[in-house]
Design a protein around this motif. Structure first.
Motif, PDB file in Angstrom:
ATOM      1  N   VAL A 698       0.820  -1.199   0.000  1.00 25.65           N
ATOM      2  CA  VAL A 698       0.000   0.000   0.000  1.00 25.65           C
ATOM      3  C   VAL A 698       0.863   1.261   0.000  1.00 25.65           C
ATOM      4  N   GLN A 699       2.010   1.209   0.730  1.00 25.41           N
ATOM      5  CA  GLN A 699       2.897   2.371   0.719  1.00 25.41           C
ATOM      6  C   GLN A 699       3.590   2.543  -0.637  1.00 25.41           C
ATOM      7  N   LEU A 700       4.007   1.429  -1.237  1.00 24.56           N
ATOM      8  CA  LEU A 700       4.636   1.506  -2.557  1.00 24.56           C
ATOM      9  C   LEU A 700       3.662   2.078  -3.596  1.00 24.56           C
ATOM     10  N   LEU A 701       2.413   1.625  -3.524  1.00 26.37           N
ATOM     11  CA  LEU A 701       1.419   2.128  -4.460  1.00 26.37           C
ATOM     12  C   LEU A 701       1.161   3.611  -4.227  1.00 26.37           C
ATOM     13  N   TRP A 702       1.162   4.024  -2.963  1.00 24.42           N
ATOM     14  CA  TRP A 702       0.971   5.443  -2.660  1.00 24.42           C
ATOM     15  C   TRP A 702       2.150   6.279  -3.185  1.00 24.42           C
ATOM     16  N   ILE A 703       3.350   5.748  -3.008  1.00 21.50           N
ATOM     17  CA  ILE A 703       4.521   6.456  -3.544  1.00 21.50           C
ATOM     18  C   ILE A 703       4.376   6.639  -5.059  1.00 21.50           C
ATOM     19  N   VAL A 778      11.444   5.856   6.277  1.00 21.06           N
ATOM     20  CA  VAL A 778      11.883   5.428   4.935  1.00 21.06           C
ATOM     21  C   VAL A 778      10.847   5.836   3.887  1.00 21.06           C
ATOM     22  N   PHE A 779       9.574   5.612   4.201  1.00 23.51           N
ATOM     23  CA  PHE A 779       8.461   5.951   3.314  1.00 23.51           C
ATOM     24  C   PHE A 779       8.493   7.439   2.952  1.00 23.51           C
ATOM     25  N   THR A 780       8.615   8.314   3.955  1.00 22.72           N
ATOM     26  CA  THR A 780       8.572   9.762   3.709  1.00 22.72           C
ATOM     27  C   THR A 780       9.831  10.243   3.005  1.00 22.72           C
ATOM     28  N   ALA A 781      10.975   9.750   3.448  1.00 27.80           N
ATOM     29  CA  ALA A 781      12.227  10.149   2.793  1.00 27.80           C
ATOM     30  C   ALA A 781      12.220   9.768   1.312  1.00 27.80           C
ATOM     31  N   PHE A 782      11.669   8.590   1.013  1.00 34.50           N
ATOM     32  CA  PHE A 782      11.600   8.139  -0.379  1.00 34.50           C
ATOM     33  C   PHE A 782      10.801   9.140  -1.233  1.00 34.50           C
ATOM     34  N   VAL A 783       9.669   9.612  -0.704  1.00 33.89           N
ATOM     35  CA  VAL A 783       8.836  10.555  -1.464  1.00 33.89           C
ATOM     36  C   VAL A 783       9.622  11.812  -1.811  1.00 33.89           C
ATOM     37  N   LEU A 817      -0.146  16.078   0.313  1.00 39.72           N
ATOM     38  CA  LEU A 817      -0.839  14.797   0.444  1.00 39.72           C
ATOM     39  C   LEU A 817      -0.025  13.817   1.279  1.00 39.72           C
ATOM     40  N   GLN A 818       1.297  13.858   1.140  1.00 41.73           N
ATOM     41  CA  GLN A 818       2.138  12.990   1.967  1.00 41.73           C
ATOM     42  C   GLN A 818       2.003  13.363   3.436  1.00 41.73           C
ATOM     43  N   LEU A 819       1.947  14.657   3.706  1.00 43.50           N
ATOM     44  CA  LEU A 819       1.760  15.093   5.097  1.00 43.50           C
ATOM     45  C   LEU A 819       0.410  14.623   5.637  1.00 43.50           C
ATOM     46  N   ALA A 820      -0.603  14.539   4.724  1.00 44.68           N
ATOM     47  CA  ALA A 820      -1.934  14.111   5.160  1.00 44.68           C
ATOM     48  C   ALA A 820      -1.925  12.673   5.650  1.00 44.68           C
ATOM     49  N   VAL A 821      -1.116  11.800   5.027  1.00 45.40           N
ATOM     50  CA  VAL A 821      -1.110  10.403   5.471  1.00 45.40           C
ATOM     51  C   VAL A 821      -0.242  10.219   6.717  1.00 45.40           C
ATOM     52  N   LEU A 822       0.447  11.291   7.139  1.00 52.21           N
ATOM     53  CA  LEU A 822       1.220  11.227   8.381  1.00 52.21           C
ATOM     54  C   LEU A 822       0.444  11.808   9.565  1.00 52.21           C
ATOM     55  N   TYR A 823      -0.298  12.882   9.305  1.00 57.70           N
ATOM     56  CA  TYR A 823      -0.879  13.637  10.411  1.00 57.70           C
ATOM     57  C   TYR A 823      -2.409  13.637  10.455  1.00 57.70           C
ATOM     58  N   THR A 824      -3.050  12.788   9.672  1.00 54.88           N
ATOM     59  CA  THR A 824      -4.512  12.663   9.711  1.00 54.88           C
ATOM     60  C   THR A 824      -4.868  11.198   9.967  1.00 54.88           C
ATOM     61  N   PRO A 825      -6.158  10.933  10.241  1.00 55.77           N
ATOM     62  CA  PRO A 825      -6.561   9.527  10.461  1.00 55.77           C
ATOM     63  C   PRO A 825      -6.250   8.596   9.294  1.00 55.77           C
ATOM     64  N   LEU A 826      -5.855   9.132   8.153  1.00 56.77           N
ATOM     65  CA  LEU A 826      -5.469   8.264   7.034  1.00 56.77           C
ATOM     66  C   LEU A 826      -4.276   7.383   7.393  1.00 56.77           C
ATOM     67  N   ASN A 827      -3.506   7.782   8.421  1.00 51.89           N
ATOM     68  CA  ASN A 827      -2.284   7.030   8.716  1.00 51.89           C
ATOM     69  C   ASN A 827      -2.568   5.588   9.151  1.00 51.89           C
ATOM     70  N   ARG A 828      -3.800   5.345   9.629  1.00 53.96           N
ATOM     71  CA  ARG A 828      -4.111   3.967  10.023  1.00 53.96           C
ATOM     72  C   ARG A 828      -4.152   3.031   8.825  1.00 53.96           C
ATOM     73  N   TYR A 829      -4.490   3.573   7.634  1.00 58.46           N
ATOM     74  CA  TYR A 829      -4.551   2.730   6.432  1.00 58.46           C
ATOM     75  C   TYR A 829      -3.164   2.503   5.825  1.00 58.46           C
ATOM     76  N   PRO A 834       2.988   9.988  13.044  1.00 59.08           N
ATOM     77  CA  PRO A 834       3.447  11.375  12.862  1.00 59.08           C
ATOM     78  C   PRO A 834       4.947  11.502  13.152  1.00 59.08           C
ATOM     79  N   LEU A 835       5.588  12.402  12.418  1.00 64.27           N
ATOM     80  CA  LEU A 835       7.026  12.635  12.604  1.00 64.27           C
ATOM     81  C   LEU A 835       7.248  13.941  13.360  1.00 64.27           C
ATOM     82  N   SER A 836       8.315  13.958  14.158  1.00 58.39           N
ATOM     83  CA  SER A 836       8.661  15.140  14.955  1.00 58.39           C
ATOM     84  C   SER A 836       9.586  16.055  14.153  1.00 58.39           C
ATOM     85  N   PRO A 837       9.796  17.303  14.631  1.00 56.39           N
ATOM     86  CA  PRO A 837      10.755  18.183  13.950  1.00 56.39           C
ATOM     87  C   PRO A 837      12.145  17.569  13.823  1.00 56.39           C
TER      88      PRO A 837
END
Length: 866
Positions: A698-703, A778-783, A817-829, A834-837
């Motif tokens: 699912v993460q690969l497809l999102w990327i 890894v997922f976020t850095a890849f994007v 959109l990448q931030l949305a899958v980190l900081y919204t309820p979408l992250n469960r899918y 969430p990532l810190s500073p």
């Protein structure tokens, strides 16, 4: 068909036989067939109509969109996802596949709705003699042996042998490429006479411009010359473009790679103690990582955007892949009449005793002339059956236009000098004359008119027409002819007793030189295409002298090969000759196809331009067929890939530039997609060897959707590079994925893999299983690494960083959109946290370390390209 067989058995064709012999062979009579006999032949032979193959149904068009190996691999990945219980992945893949199919279907369906043009050529009615009685019948009811009557303005309803011809001229440009109407007679010609010179024949779909004639039908329907072209078109397979072949090859390679990886990894994981579901999930992840899901849709959309841009520049694209194919074209074979030229006769030059006047091409201002030149054009206007606005004989229309251009009021002159007698033009006489009270005017072929003259009009008045002056006239006629001018002579006689007095005792006034002139912008367009490494060759049905002169004036060249010479060559000899030839003259449809195939046999990618019925087979066989939209016949338009809405050769040059720019954009996003996919496969594969599923499906497809969707699509409107027309045509055999791209894919993929695997181990902190935190990093850095790689790839094609606002907006949207899958309820899918500073600081360091590696790879690739 029995008639054609009979003629072939005795090796005699209608054009070489006396008219009465043809009638006898057809078992007919000059007063026509009986009604019963015509009915019997119609039942035996069939209706006189062109049978087109019929278009594809909407269902066929839609299904064809999925006939791609890449699409099949995607569907297999979707099925595998459903099997292991990942329905969301399967749905996302299905959405992409269907969207791609819809985009392609819309474009192909629009193209398929073009008219069944060969049917449009059929004359609706025909004047026919049946048992001596003249009647109007449907043209579809004509049969071989029917005797038809032709008049000015008629469309010839079938191929026929002339029995009588009175001042008959026929416009055959659509069939033969001849730029002016052809004078017809009932005389036979030699067996080997080219189609364009068979004066005793008329052909289905051509137009009678003047005079009248009686002819016996020799062929109908699919056995006519037009029918033969229709049959050849139906038998011709659609030409595939290099990009289509490359995408299919890419799909096959990716499919094989997925099978090999899955066959290796899944058993390996099972041996390491991984459960079957996890092993299957890893196999699905590898499949998703290996296949660039967005590639078919992005290619289709980019081509569609190119189609839209080209339509705004007067180039209507009927098949999407033809846009890209223009980038590989290295030869343009162009027709002359209406393509390089304006498709209309114009008086270019006047000659009166030792004085030449070049009429200005700008017709908005009157041209200053002497009294002798005005007298010359006054004769041309009065000894003339046309009017300025009646659309009659093109030559007579051109003479009137020239008279009008120098300030002669044609209507007023005709009113002041009413016609009181005339000698009509005939092909045997080669001149026409008119009497206007106390003066008679003659216009016609120079050699005939001069023979009837004993004086010549000079600046000092009429003088004897000496041998020396005759020689100067003949020299001028030859010079005009060498410049592709059609020459007419004008003369007058004072106080003729009647029309019969116009045959001698004339005073020669001068010559007019007429031409179908080149378009003003064509010479520059040809020079530009030559600078782009593209050879331009003229392939025309016109005569050698005219074709050579036009080609020379446009900078094409002067080496000429005639159609009859092509006939005598075998295929190998023709392949050896075509490269050195600039002009192919007096060519038939069969010659054009052979010339085209000879060039393709040499490895050339050929664009064929044309407008006539005779061009259709070559247009369809060409790598890119380009038809004229205004002058072009419907047959030519239907057989083509691209239609020029303004009939302007310069539009071809702009279309080639646009095609090359589109190919550049396709190259960019193919490189962009594959560098990411290679890194995805490498990371998933290497991590799985140690028991980590670092990037689930699912993460690969999102990327792939996030980074390959909007940004890749925005690449489709990247501006054309300034040097695109200074490069030679690309070699289609090298393909998109050549050594430079392989180096780019491997280099950037390797850098990405090393950096992200290092990040994985750093964030795992020795954990035995993948943690959500490590996966998210890894997922976020890849994007964001993909975004960096995108701008490096554009730099390789010398595209300024901020020159495409759509791309900037696309990258910004994807980042949000990448931030949305980190900081919204979408992250469960997506299994993210969430990532810190501090985490973002680590990702920034990763970007800073990786970018120099990307640039180093790009520099090496640029050197490899050059």
């Amino acid at each position: 068909m029995w008639i054609r067989r009979e003629l072939r058995v005795v090796s005699e064709q209608p054009h070489e036989l006396p008219a009465d012999r043809v009638v006898e062979r057809l078992e007919s009579r000059r007063d026509g067939l009986t009604v019963d006999e015509a009915r019997r032949r119609l039942a035996d032979r069939g209706e006189n109509e062109i049978v087109s193959g019929g278009g594809r149904s909407p269902v066929d068009i839609f299904v064809a969109q999925f006939n791609s190996v890449l699409i099949w691999v995607l569907l297999a990945a979707a099925a595998l996802s459903i099997w292991v219980g990942h329905a969301v992945d399967a749905v996302l893949i299905a959405i992409i596949v269907v969207a791609n199919g819809i985009f392609g279907f819309v474009q192909d369906y629009r193209a398929e709705r073009s008219l069944e043009s060969l049917r449009e050529l059929a004359a609706p009615t025909a004047a026919v003699r049946r048992a001596g009685e003249k009647r109007e019948i449907s043209a579809t009811g004509l049969v071989p042996g029917d005797v038809i009557v032709l008049r000015g303005g008629d469309v010839v309803p079938a191929d026929a042998r002339l029995l009588e011809a009175t001042d008959l001229e026929v416009d055959e440009a659509a069939l033969t490429g001849e730029s002016v109407p052809v004078a017809k007679s009932s005389d036979p010609v030699a067996a080997e006479t080219p189609l364009a010179e068979r004066k005793g024949m008329v052909y289905k779909g051509t137009s009678v411009t003047r005079g009248k004639g009686v002819a016996v039908v020799t062929e109908t329907g699919m056995e006519t010359e037009v029918g033969e072209i229709a049959r050849e078109l139906a038998a011709t397979e659609e030409t595939r473009t290099p990009l289509q072949d490359e995408l299919d090859e890419l799909g096959r390679n990716l499919g094989l790679g997925v099978l090999v990886l899955s066959a290796f990894v899944a058993p390996l994981l099972l041996l390491r103690g991984t459960d079957a579901v996890q092993a299957a999930l890893t196999a699905v992840s590898l499949a998703v990582a290996a296949v660039p899901e967005g590639l078919p849709a992005v290619v289709t959309l980019t081509l569609a955007l190119g189609v839209r841009q080209m339509s705004e520049e007067n180039a209507l694209v009927r098949r999407l892949p033809a846009v890209e194919a223009l980038g590989a074209v290295d030869v343009i074979c162009t027709d002359k009449t209406g393509t390089l030229t304006r498709g209309e006769m114009t008086v270019s030059r006047l000659w009166v005793n030792d004085a030449v006047v070049d009429l200005e091409s700008d017709e908005s201002e009157p041209t200053a002339v002497s009294s002798r030149e005005e007298r010359l054009l006054e004769i041309a206007a009065l000894c003339n059956d046309a009017t300025l606005d009646d659309g009659g004989d093109p030559t007579e229309q051109a003479l009137l236009a020239a008279a009008d251009r120098i300030g002669i009021d044609v209507a007023e002159r005709r009113s002041e000098n009413p016609r009181t007698g005339e000698v009509p033009f005939s092909s045997e006489r080669k001149w026409m004359g008119t009497v206007h009270g106390d003066v008679g005017y003659v216009k016609g072929a120079p050699e005939v008119v001069v023979e009837n003259c004993d004086r010549i009009l000079t600046a000092d008045g009429p003088k004897p027409l000496t041998d020396e002056r005759c020689e100067r006239v003949e020299t001028t006629v030859r010079a005009f002819g060498d410049d592709a001018l059609r020459v007419l002579a004008m003369a007058f006689r004072e106080e003729p007793a009647g029309p019969d007095d116009l045959a001698d005792g004339l005073t020669f006034v001068g010559l007019t030189g007429l031409i179908d002139p080149p378009r003003a912008e064509v010479a520059d367009a040809i020079a530009e295409t030559n600078r782009a490494g593209i050879d331009v060759k003229m392939v025309t049905g016109d005569n050698v002298r005219t074709a050579r002169a036009i080609a020379e004036s446009l900078g094409i060249g002067t080496t000429v090969l005639e159609g009859r010479e092509v006939e005598r060559m075998d295929d190998e000899t023709l392949r050896e000759r075509v490269a050195a030839v600039d002009v192919f003259a007096r060519t038939s449809p069969e010659h054009k196809v052979r010339i085209l195939q000879a060039m393709q046999g040499r490895g050339n990618d050929v664009a064929m331009t044309g407008d006539g019925v005779n061009d259709a087979p070559a247009l369809k066989n060409a790598d890119v067929g380009v038809a004229m939209g205004i002058r072009g016949t419907d047959v030519a338009r239907q057989a083509s890939d691209i239609v020029l809405l303004d009939d302007n050769y310069a539009t071809i040059e702009r279309a080639v530039e646009r095609g090359r720019g589109i190919f550049d954009n396709v190259w960019k996003f193919v490189a962009y997609l594959l560098t990411a996919n290679v890194a995805e496969v490498a990371i998933v594969f290497l991590a799985s060897l140690y028991g980590y599923l670092i990037l689930p499906a699912v993460q690969l497809l999102w990327i792939n959707l996030l980074t390959d969707g909007l940004p890749a699509l925005a690449l489709g409107v990247d501006p054309v590079s300034g040097d695109v027309m200074e490069r030679p045509p690309r070699d289609p055999d090298r393909g998109i994925i050549g050594r430079p791209m392989l180096g780019l894919i491997g280099g950037i993929g390797a850098v990405t893999t090393v950096v992200l695997l290092a990040l994985m181990y750093y964030t795992l902190e020795g954990a035995a299983a993948v943690t959500p935190y490590a996966m998210t990093m890894v997922f976020t850095a890849f994007v964001f690494l993909e975004f960096a790689g995108l701008y490096v790839i554009r730099w390789l094609r010398e595209t300024p960083m901020l020159s495409n606002p759509w791309l900037t907006a696309a990258v910004a949207t994807s980042a949000l959109l990448q931030l949305a899958v980190l900081y919204t309820p979408l992250n469960r899918y997506f299994g993210t946290v969430p990532l810190s500073p501090t985490d973002w600081g680590i990702i920034t360091v990763v970007l800073a370390v990786t970018l120099p590696g990307y640039l180093a790879v790009a520099v090496l690739v640029r050197r490899l390209e050059r």
